[in-house]
Design a protein around this motif. Sequence first.
Motif, PDB file in Angstrom:
ATOM      1  N   GLY A  70       0.835  -1.153  -0.022  1.00 41.72           N
ATOM      2  CA  GLY A  70      -0.208   0.048  -0.040  1.00 41.72           C
ATOM      3  C   GLY A  70       0.729   1.155   0.196  1.00 41.72           C
ATOM      4  N   GLN A  71       2.209   1.041   0.378  1.00 42.57           N
ATOM      5  CA  GLN A  71       2.964   2.181   0.381  1.00 42.57           C
ATOM      6  C   GLN A  71       3.623   2.594  -1.139  1.00 42.57           C
ATOM      7  OE1 GLN A  71       6.406   1.827   2.683  1.00 42.57           O
ATOM      8  NE2 GLN A  71       7.698   3.308   1.561  1.00 42.57           N
ATOM      9  N   HIS A  72       3.370   3.980  -1.424  1.00 42.93           N
ATOM     10  CA  HIS A  72       3.899   4.151  -2.612  1.00 42.93           C
ATOM     11  C   HIS A  72       5.347   3.441  -3.075  1.00 42.93           C
ATOM     12  CE1 HIS A  72       0.855   7.055  -4.062  1.00 42.93           C
ATOM     13  NE2 HIS A  72       0.704   7.275  -2.671  1.00 42.93           N
ATOM     14  N   HIS A  73       5.546   3.072  -4.076  1.00 38.42           N
ATOM     15  CA  HIS A  73       6.604   2.134  -4.483  1.00 38.42           C
ATOM     16  C   HIS A  73       7.901   3.168  -4.544  1.00 38.42           C
ATOM     17  CE1 HIS A  73       4.050  -0.866  -6.201  1.00 38.42           C
ATOM     18  NE2 HIS A  73       4.637  -1.670  -5.167  1.00 38.42           N
ATOM     19  N   ILE A  74       9.030   2.682  -3.925  1.00 37.89           N
ATOM     20  CA  ILE A  74      10.238   3.181  -4.186  1.00 37.89           C
ATOM     21  C   ILE A  74      10.795   2.847  -5.549  1.00 37.89           C
ATOM     22  CG2 ILE A  74      12.771   3.340  -3.342  1.00 37.89           C
ATOM     23  CD1 ILE A  74      11.377   2.655  -0.531  1.00 37.89           C
ATOM     24  N   ASP A  75      11.482   3.705  -6.473  1.00 37.99           N
ATOM     25  CA  ASP A  75      11.814   3.408  -7.623  1.00 37.99           C
ATOM     26  C   ASP A  75      13.423   2.746  -7.515  1.00 37.99           C
ATOM     27  OD1 ASP A  75      12.732   3.340 -10.146  1.00 37.99           O
ATOM     28  OD2 ASP A  75      12.518   5.190 -10.631  1.00 37.99           O
ATOM     29  N   PRO A  76      13.315   1.508  -7.871  1.00 33.76           N
ATOM     30  CA  PRO A  76      14.645   0.786  -7.672  1.00 33.76           C
ATOM     31  C   PRO A  76      15.536   1.105  -8.588  1.00 33.76           C
ATOM     32  CG  PRO A  76      13.051  -0.592  -8.547  1.00 33.76           C
ATOM     33  CD  PRO A  76      12.219   0.448  -8.264  1.00 33.76           C
ATOM     34  N   PHE A  77      15.267   1.878  -9.677  1.00 35.88           N
ATOM     35  CA  PHE A  77      16.189   2.387 -10.870  1.00 35.88           C
ATOM     36  C   PHE A  77      16.142   3.732 -10.807  1.00 35.88           C
ATOM     37  CE2 PHE A  77      13.903  -1.735 -12.333  1.00 35.88           C
ATOM     38  CZ  PHE A  77      14.821  -2.588 -11.670  1.00 35.88           C
ATOM     39  N   ALA A  78      15.999   4.483  -9.823  1.00 34.98           N
ATOM     40  CA  ALA A  78      15.795   5.826  -9.790  1.00 34.98           C
ATOM     41  C   ALA A  78      17.255   6.449 -10.329  1.00 34.98           C
ATOM     42  CB  ALA A  78      15.789   6.404  -8.514  1.00 34.98           C
ATOM     43  N   TYR A 322       7.794   3.439 -12.415  1.00 31.55           N
ATOM     44  CA  TYR A 322       7.880   3.717 -11.341  1.00 31.55           C
ATOM     45  C   TYR A 322       7.791   5.340 -10.988  1.00 31.55           C
ATOM     46  CZ  TYR A 322       9.147  -1.002 -10.036  1.00 31.55           C
ATOM     47  OH  TYR A 322       9.482  -2.508  -9.782  1.00 31.55           O
ATOM     48  N   LYS A 323       8.369   5.979 -11.841  1.00 30.38           N
ATOM     49  CA  LYS A 323       8.414   7.516 -11.682  1.00 30.38           C
ATOM     50  C   LYS A 323       6.984   8.021 -11.589  1.00 30.38           C
ATOM     51  CE  LYS A 323      11.857   9.306 -13.986  1.00 30.38           C
ATOM     52  NZ  LYS A 323      12.555   9.985 -14.976  1.00 30.38           N
ATOM     53  N   MET A 324       6.099   7.743 -12.589  1.00 26.36           N
ATOM     54  CA  MET A 324       4.944   8.362 -12.717  1.00 26.36           C
ATOM     55  C   MET A 324       3.943   8.162 -11.680  1.00 26.36           C
ATOM     56  SD  MET A 324       2.972   5.923 -15.349  1.00 26.36           S
ATOM     57  CE  MET A 324       3.723   6.474 -16.908  1.00 26.36           C
ATOM     58  N   SER A 325       4.107   7.118 -10.792  1.00 26.49           N
ATOM     59  CA  SER A 325       3.044   6.864  -9.504  1.00 26.49           C
ATOM     60  C   SER A 325       3.961   7.154  -8.083  1.00 26.49           C
ATOM     61  CB  SER A 325       2.870   5.114  -9.637  1.00 26.49           C
ATOM     62  OG  SER A 325       3.915   4.409  -9.747  1.00 26.49           O
ATOM     63  N   GLN A 326       4.892   7.767  -8.356  1.00 26.19           N
ATOM     64  CA  GLN A 326       5.499   8.480  -6.987  1.00 26.19           C
ATOM     65  C   GLN A 326       4.548   9.041  -6.000  1.00 26.19           C
ATOM     66  OE1 GLN A 326       9.006   7.396  -5.819  1.00 26.19           O
ATOM     67  NE2 GLN A 326       8.442   6.038  -7.336  1.00 26.19           N
ATOM     68  N   GLY A 327       4.396   9.115  -4.897  1.00 32.34           N
ATOM     69  CA  GLY A 327       3.573   9.792  -4.096  1.00 32.34           C
ATOM     70  C   GLY A 327       3.371  11.447  -4.114  1.00 32.34           C
ATOM     71  N   ASP A 328       4.614  11.893  -4.748  1.00 29.13           N
ATOM     72  CA  ASP A 328       4.677  13.210  -4.689  1.00 29.13           C
ATOM     73  C   ASP A 328       4.389  13.936  -6.190  1.00 29.13           C
ATOM     74  OD1 ASP A 328       6.896  12.440  -6.202  1.00 29.13           O
ATOM     75  OD2 ASP A 328       8.548  13.585  -5.236  1.00 29.13           O
ATOM     76  N   VAL A 329       3.810  13.014  -7.217  1.00 30.90           N
ATOM     77  CA  VAL A 329       3.282  13.334  -8.495  1.00 30.90           C
ATOM     78  C   VAL A 329       1.965  13.698  -8.601  1.00 30.90           C
ATOM     79  CG1 VAL A 329       2.972  12.457 -10.873  1.00 30.90           C
ATOM     80  CG2 VAL A 329       5.015  11.865  -9.791  1.00 30.90           C
ATOM     81  N   LYS A 330       1.729  15.041  -8.690  1.00 30.09           N
ATOM     82  CA  LYS A 330       0.303  15.621  -8.910  1.00 30.09           C
ATOM     83  C   LYS A 330      -0.206  15.416 -10.355  1.00 30.09           C
ATOM     84  CE  LYS A 330       0.579  17.267  -4.932  1.00 30.09           C
ATOM     85  NZ  LYS A 330      -0.133  16.750  -3.641  1.00 30.09           N
ATOM     86  N   ARG A 435      -3.343   8.313  -0.498  1.00 30.42           N
ATOM     87  CA  ARG A 435      -2.523   8.022   0.723  1.00 30.42           C
ATOM     88  C   ARG A 435      -1.855   6.634   0.576  1.00 30.42           C
ATOM     89  NH1 ARG A 435      -5.553   8.586   6.036  1.00 30.42           N
ATOM     90  NH2 ARG A 435      -6.727   6.843   5.367  1.00 30.42           N
ATOM     91  N   GLU A 436      -2.779   5.741   0.022  1.00 31.85           N
ATOM     92  CA  GLU A 436      -2.202   4.418  -0.241  1.00 31.85           C
ATOM     93  C   GLU A 436      -2.608   3.811  -1.373  1.00 31.85           C
ATOM     94  OE1 GLU A 436      -2.344   1.670   3.987  1.00 31.85           O
ATOM     95  OE2 GLU A 436      -3.865   1.823   2.412  1.00 31.85           O
ATOM     96  N   THR A 437      -1.817   3.022  -2.288  1.00 33.91           N
ATOM     97  CA  THR A 437      -1.769   2.606  -3.572  1.00 33.91           C
ATOM     98  C   THR A 437      -2.518   1.109  -3.097  1.00 33.91           C
ATOM     99  OG1 THR A 437       0.395   1.492  -3.591  1.00 33.91           O
ATOM    100  CG2 THR A 437       0.398   3.767  -4.320  1.00 33.91           C
ATOM    101  N   ARG A 438      -2.380   0.154  -4.259  1.00 36.48           N
ATOM    102  CA  ARG A 438      -2.972  -0.770  -4.022  1.00 36.48           C
ATOM    103  C   ARG A 438      -2.148  -1.839  -2.910  1.00 36.48           C
ATOM    104  NH1 ARG A 438      -2.428  -2.359 -10.597  1.00 36.48           N
ATOM    105  NH2 ARG A 438      -1.828   0.133 -10.430  1.00 36.48           N
ATOM    106  N   VAL A 439      -3.114  -2.464  -1.997  1.00 40.88           N
ATOM    107  CA  VAL A 439      -2.891  -3.277  -0.947  1.00 40.88           C
ATOM    108  C   VAL A 439      -3.259  -4.888  -1.438  1.00 40.88           C
ATOM    109  CG1 VAL A 439      -3.438  -3.866   1.558  1.00 40.88           C
ATOM    110  CG2 VAL A 439      -3.512  -1.321   0.578  1.00 40.88           C
TER     111      VAL A 439
END
Length: 460
Positions: A70-78, A322-330, A435-439
Motif C-alpha cells: 500500500g506504500q507508494h513504491h520506491i523506484d529501484p532504478f531511480a 515507477y516514476k509516474m506513480s510516486q507519491g509526490d506526483v500531482k 494516501r495508499e496505493t494497491r494493498v
Amino acid sequence: MQKRKILLSGLIAFSLLSAGANAKVSSQEAQKLKGELTPFGGIKAGNEDNTIPEWTGGITKAPDGYKKSGQHHIDPFADDKILFTITAQNVETYKDKLTPGQLALFKTYPTTYKMPVYQSRRTQSAPKWVEDNIFKNATTGELVRGGAGIKNAYGGVPFPILSGDENEKGLQAIWNHNTRWRGVFVTRRSSEVNVQRNGDFTPVTSQQELFFNYYNPEGNEKKLKNILFYYLSFTKSPARLAGGAVLIHETMDQVKEPRQAWGYNSGQRRVRRAPNLAYDSPIAASDNLRTADDTDLYNGAPDRYDWTYKGLREVYIPYNSYKMSQGDVKYKTLLGVSHINPDLTRWELHRVHVVEANLKKGERHIYKKRVFYLDEDSWNATMVDQYDNRGELWRVSMAFLKNFYELPGVWTALDVFYDLQARRYHVQGLDSEERETRVFENKIPNTRYFKPSSLRRRGR
C-alpha cells in the motif's frame, strides 16, 4: 558469437513452433521452463545485440525502506540515465522497434510526444507456488469451445509454451493475459479521468476490491465454478456519483455462462442487473473513450474475433514505470494536454508476443481489428492498436508496467487510452495523490462478500 546466434535462433524457433493440437505440450518440452525458458515461458537469454538482457529471476523482494503493501513504491532504478530519446524528428531511425500506434502518436503530436528510452530490465517474478502451477499447466491446459474457455489449468498462465496453429496460439496468448498473476486479494483506491482537448479533467475516484478466484491458494480447478475473479467498485467522488457501486462475477467461459454484473444507483437505492456490460458496451465514466472489453487492455469472451499469432518482436514498451506513480506526483503534472507527461515515462526494449484479432463475419463491434503486444515475460498486454470499421487506426491503448515487489509480479501502474481521431485520452489507475496505493493480501473472503445483496449496504 556464432554459437550464441544458433542457440538464440533455436530458442526463438522453439517458442513459435507448434507443439500439439490442444495446446498441451509434452513433459519433455515442459522441462524447457526449467532451463532455456523462464518459468513463465519467455526466452531466458537476451538478444544478439545485448540490448535485451538475460532474465535472471526478476525482482523478488522490496528495496530497503519499503515497509508494507500500500506504500507508494520506491523506484529501484531511480539512478538509471536516459540512453536516448525518440522524437518526431528522429523517429525514422527507430521505427523498426515501434508499433503503428506509437508512430501515429508521433505524427499526431509531433512537437510534444516523445519516448525517453532507458536500460532494459526484465523484472517479472512470481511466488514459487505460481511458477509450479504454470509448469503443471503446460502439460494439461486446453482451449475449449473453440477458444471461448479453458480447462485443466489453475493458479498460473495456462499456456506458457504456445502450441498448435496460429489461431490456437493467438487464443492461448490472450488467455494468458486474462489469467496472468496479479495476486490473490487486492484493494485499491484510484481515479480515472477523461482529458479534454484543452487539458481539462475531473477525476472520478473509486475503491475497488478484487478476489482472483483462479489464484485461490486453497482452491483448485474443480472449485472454480467457472469464476475467474470477483470485482467490486464503489464510487467515492465527485459528489454527483458518490455512493454508486458495481459488482462483477467474471466467468472463464463467457459463451457458456455470460459475465454477471450488477449496478447500484445511490439516488434510486436500487440494485439492478447490468447484462450488457461486455464487448463494446461504452463505459460511462470514460466519456465513451473506453469500451467494456478495453478495460485491462482486454478482457472477456474472445468469441467475436478470429485470433492470429504473429510471432515475437522486439519493441520499445512502457516498463518499470515507477516514476509516474510516486507519491509526490500531482495529476496536473502527469496529465498533459494531449498525452501524459513524457518526462514521467520510461520506455525499454523488450520482446513481445504480437496477436492480431479480426472481427468475424456477421459479428458486431466498434473495432474491426485489434493488434495486441504482450510482454514476453509477464503476459501483460502492454499496448493495443485498434482500428475502426473503415480499417483506419483509431485508438491506441497502453499499460505502463512495473513490478509490484510486494507480490512479487509485474502489473500495470496505470492504463492510458488515446483516441487519435477525437484527440482526447482516458486514464485509469491514477493513485499518486492517494494516501495508499494497491494493498495486496492473501486473504480468502467468503463469496457471500460478493453477493448483489451486499451492494446497497456497501455502496451507501
